[in-house]
Design a protein around this motif. Structure first.
Motif, PDB file in Angstrom:
ATOM      1  N   LEU A  35      -5.672   4.550  -9.478  1.00 37.49           N
ATOM      2  CA  LEU A  35      -4.289   4.599  -8.996  1.00 37.49           C
ATOM      3  C   LEU A  35      -3.333   4.117 -10.067  1.00 37.49           C
ATOM      4  O   LEU A  35      -3.699   3.326 -10.934  1.00 37.49           O
ATOM      5  CB  LEU A  35      -4.127   3.716  -7.751  1.00 37.49           C
ATOM      6  N   THR A  36      -2.081   4.584  -9.980  1.00 35.93           N
ATOM      7  CA  THR A  36      -1.041   4.094 -10.881  1.00 35.93           C
ATOM      8  C   THR A  36      -0.415   2.834 -10.282  1.00 35.93           C
ATOM      9  O   THR A  36      -0.756   2.439  -9.162  1.00 35.93           O
ATOM     10  CB  THR A  36       0.048   5.163 -11.089  1.00 35.93           C
ATOM     11  N   GLY A  37       0.509   2.229 -10.975  1.00 37.23           N
ATOM     12  CA  GLY A  37       1.117   0.970 -10.536  1.00 37.23           C
ATOM     13  C   GLY A  37       1.857   1.058  -9.222  1.00 37.23           C
ATOM     14  O   GLY A  37       1.687   0.221  -8.342  1.00 37.23           O
ATOM     15  N   THR A  38       2.691   2.091  -9.053  1.00 33.24           N
ATOM     16  CA  THR A  38       3.447   2.190  -7.811  1.00 33.24           C
ATOM     17  C   THR A  38       2.557   2.643  -6.657  1.00 33.24           C
ATOM     18  O   THR A  38       2.820   2.315  -5.506  1.00 33.24           O
ATOM     19  CB  THR A  38       4.630   3.171  -7.960  1.00 33.24           C
ATOM     20  N   GLU A  39       1.483   3.369  -6.965  1.00 31.17           N
ATOM     21  CA  GLU A  39       0.561   3.797  -5.912  1.00 31.17           C
ATOM     22  C   GLU A  39      -0.162   2.613  -5.286  1.00 31.17           C
ATOM     23  O   GLU A  39      -0.268   2.527  -4.063  1.00 31.17           O
ATOM     24  CB  GLU A  39      -0.476   4.777  -6.467  1.00 31.17           C
ATOM     25  N   ILE A  40      -0.657   1.699  -6.105  1.00 33.61           N
ATOM     26  CA  ILE A  40      -1.402   0.566  -5.561  1.00 33.61           C
ATOM     27  C   ILE A  40      -0.478  -0.320  -4.731  1.00 33.61           C
ATOM     28  O   ILE A  40      -0.880  -0.881  -3.714  1.00 33.61           O
ATOM     29  CB  ILE A  40      -2.142  -0.238  -6.661  1.00 33.61           C
ATOM     30  N   LYS A  41       0.797  -0.408  -5.111  1.00 35.24           N
ATOM     31  CA  LYS A  41       1.751  -1.207  -4.320  1.00 35.24           C
ATOM     32  C   LYS A  41       1.976  -0.559  -2.963  1.00 35.24           C
ATOM     33  O   LYS A  41       2.059  -1.247  -1.951  1.00 35.24           O
ATOM     34  CB  LYS A  41       3.068  -1.365  -5.076  1.00 35.24           C
ATOM     35  N   GLN A  74      10.698   0.315  -3.988  1.00 29.82           N
ATOM     36  CA  GLN A  74      11.351  -0.334  -5.119  1.00 29.82           C
ATOM     37  C   GLN A  74      11.004   0.324  -6.448  1.00 29.82           C
ATOM     38  O   GLN A  74      11.396  -0.159  -7.497  1.00 29.82           O
ATOM     39  CB  GLN A  74      10.973  -1.819  -5.191  1.00 29.82           C
ATOM     40  N   GLY A  75      10.262   1.440  -6.386  1.00 35.35           N
ATOM     41  CA  GLY A  75       9.915   2.149  -7.619  1.00 35.35           C
ATOM     42  C   GLY A  75      11.142   2.837  -8.195  1.00 35.35           C
ATOM     43  O   GLY A  75      12.095   3.169  -7.501  1.00 35.35           O
ATOM     44  N   ASN A  76      11.119   3.086  -9.494  1.00 33.15           N
ATOM     45  CA  ASN A  76      12.254   3.735 -10.148  1.00 33.15           C
ATOM     46  C   ASN A  76      11.878   5.162 -10.520  1.00 33.15           C
ATOM     47  O   ASN A  76      11.105   5.802  -9.798  1.00 33.15           O
ATOM     48  CB  ASN A  76      12.687   2.915 -11.364  1.00 33.15           C
ATOM     49  N   GLN A  77      12.354   5.670 -11.629  1.00 34.69           N
ATOM     50  CA  GLN A  77      12.061   7.050 -12.002  1.00 34.69           C
ATOM     51  C   GLN A  77      10.588   7.247 -12.345  1.00 34.69           C
ATOM     52  O   GLN A  77      10.130   8.367 -12.457  1.00 34.69           O
ATOM     53  CB  GLN A  77      12.943   7.510 -13.176  1.00 34.69           C
ATOM     54  N   PHE A  78       9.825   6.164 -12.476  1.00 30.62           N
ATOM     55  CA  PHE A  78       8.399   6.267 -12.792  1.00 30.62           C
ATOM     56  C   PHE A  78       7.544   6.317 -11.533  1.00 30.62           C
ATOM     57  O   PHE A  78       6.338   6.119 -11.590  1.00 30.62           O
ATOM     58  CB  PHE A  78       7.961   5.090 -13.672  1.00 30.62           C
ATOM     59  N   ASN A  79       8.159   6.576 -10.383  1.00 30.55           N
ATOM     60  CA  ASN A  79       7.414   6.650  -9.132  1.00 30.55           C
ATOM     61  C   ASN A  79       6.435   7.818  -9.170  1.00 30.55           C
ATOM     62  O   ASN A  79       6.615   8.777  -9.915  1.00 30.55           O
ATOM     63  CB  ASN A  79       8.385   6.810  -7.950  1.00 30.55           C
ATOM     64  N   HIS A  80       5.408   7.761  -8.351  1.00 30.24           N
ATOM     65  CA  HIS A  80       4.326   8.751  -8.370  1.00 30.24           C
ATOM     66  C   HIS A  80       4.593   9.921  -7.413  1.00 30.24           C
ATOM     67  O   HIS A  80       5.421   9.832  -6.525  1.00 30.24           O
ATOM     68  CB  HIS A  80       3.012   8.071  -7.983  1.00 30.24           C
ATOM     69  N   ASP A  81       3.851  10.991  -7.607  1.00 27.87           N
ATOM     70  CA  ASP A  81       3.884  12.138  -6.700  1.00 27.87           C
ATOM     71  C   ASP A  81       3.001  11.792  -5.493  1.00 27.87           C
ATOM     72  O   ASP A  81       1.832  11.450  -5.664  1.00 27.87           O
ATOM     73  CB  ASP A  81       3.334  13.375  -7.419  1.00 27.87           C
ATOM     74  N   ARG A  84      -0.545  13.850  -5.168  1.00 28.09           N
ATOM     75  CA  ARG A  84      -1.328  14.187  -6.356  1.00 28.09           C
ATOM     76  C   ARG A  84      -2.820  13.926  -6.117  1.00 28.09           C
ATOM     77  O   ARG A  84      -3.203  13.136  -5.256  1.00 28.09           O
ATOM     78  CB  ARG A  84      -0.831  13.422  -7.573  1.00 28.09           C
ATOM     79  N   ASN A  85      -3.665  14.613  -6.867  1.00 29.54           N
ATOM     80  CA  ASN A  85      -5.105  14.405  -6.765  1.00 29.54           C
ATOM     81  C   ASN A  85      -5.466  13.121  -7.487  1.00 29.54           C
ATOM     82  O   ASN A  85      -4.973  12.851  -8.586  1.00 29.54           O
ATOM     83  CB  ASN A  85      -5.863  15.585  -7.379  1.00 29.54           C
ATOM     84  N   ARG A  86      -6.362  12.334  -6.881  1.00 33.06           N
ATOM     85  CA  ARG A  86      -6.745  11.046  -7.447  1.00 33.06           C
ATOM     86  C   ARG A  86      -8.239  11.028  -7.730  1.00 33.06           C
ATOM     87  O   ARG A  86      -9.030  11.491  -6.915  1.00 33.06           O
ATOM     88  CB  ARG A  86      -6.372   9.926  -6.482  1.00 33.06           C
TER      89      ARG A  86
END
Length: 157
Positions: A35-41, A74-81, A84-86
């Motif tokens: 997972l990416t950072g915003t996904e785990i949150k 609270q994610g910014n422009q780096f938020n995830h799709d 998406r397939n994980r």
């Protein structure tokens, strides 16, 4: 009549109750998720939906598809799709075994639940064989009979 609330284990984040209704689960495996950072949150906040999810083996890797993880508020422009397939993290032996089993007709790999274990998000995946409509009715009938027996025993003692 009020709806019964299903209690979750303290570290359980999401549960796919529909999977056990639609499939008879033959085997289960515990897998990690990349997972990416915003996904785990979002996952830690319980904003995950496993309802239509499934896993597929591609290029000797196991991928979790069609699982919705909401965007982190609270994610910014780096938020995830969200869809998406994980990648699922398993040993190579387990992946090859799952690849062989999943090629059979009527066999699907479905996520059963997501939970935290030592701070890491884990997915319990199950190898499921699709149930027919009459199988589902039989399962419901058996559950009802078990409930009746439990009630009778409870009132007896």
């Amino acid at each position: 009549m009020a709806k019964k609330q299903h209690k979750k284990a303290p570290n359980e984040l999401a549960n796919n109750r529909k999977a056990r209704h639609d499939y008879s689960i033959l085997e289960t495996y515990e897998a990690g998720i990349a997972l990416t950072g915003t996904e785990i949150k979002s996952v830690r906040a319980g904003k995950i939906n496993l309802k239509d999810g499934f896993a597929r083996v591609r290029n000797n890797e196991l991928w979790l598809e069609n699982v919705h993880i909401s965007e982190y508020k609270q994610g910014n422009q780096f938020n995830h799709d969200p869809l998406r397939n994980r990648k699922l993290l398993l040993h190579k032996k387990e992946i090859t075994k799952l690849a062989g089993v999943a090629q059979d007709k009527g066999i699907t790999i479905v996520p059963l639940k997501v939970y935290l274990k030592h701070g890491f998000a884990k997915v319990l995946i199950g190898v499921g064989k699709g149930k027919r409509q009459y199988d589902k009715r039989e399962t419901l009938k058996r559950k009802e009979q078990d409930r009746e027996m439990a009630r009778a025993l409870k009132n007896r003692y």
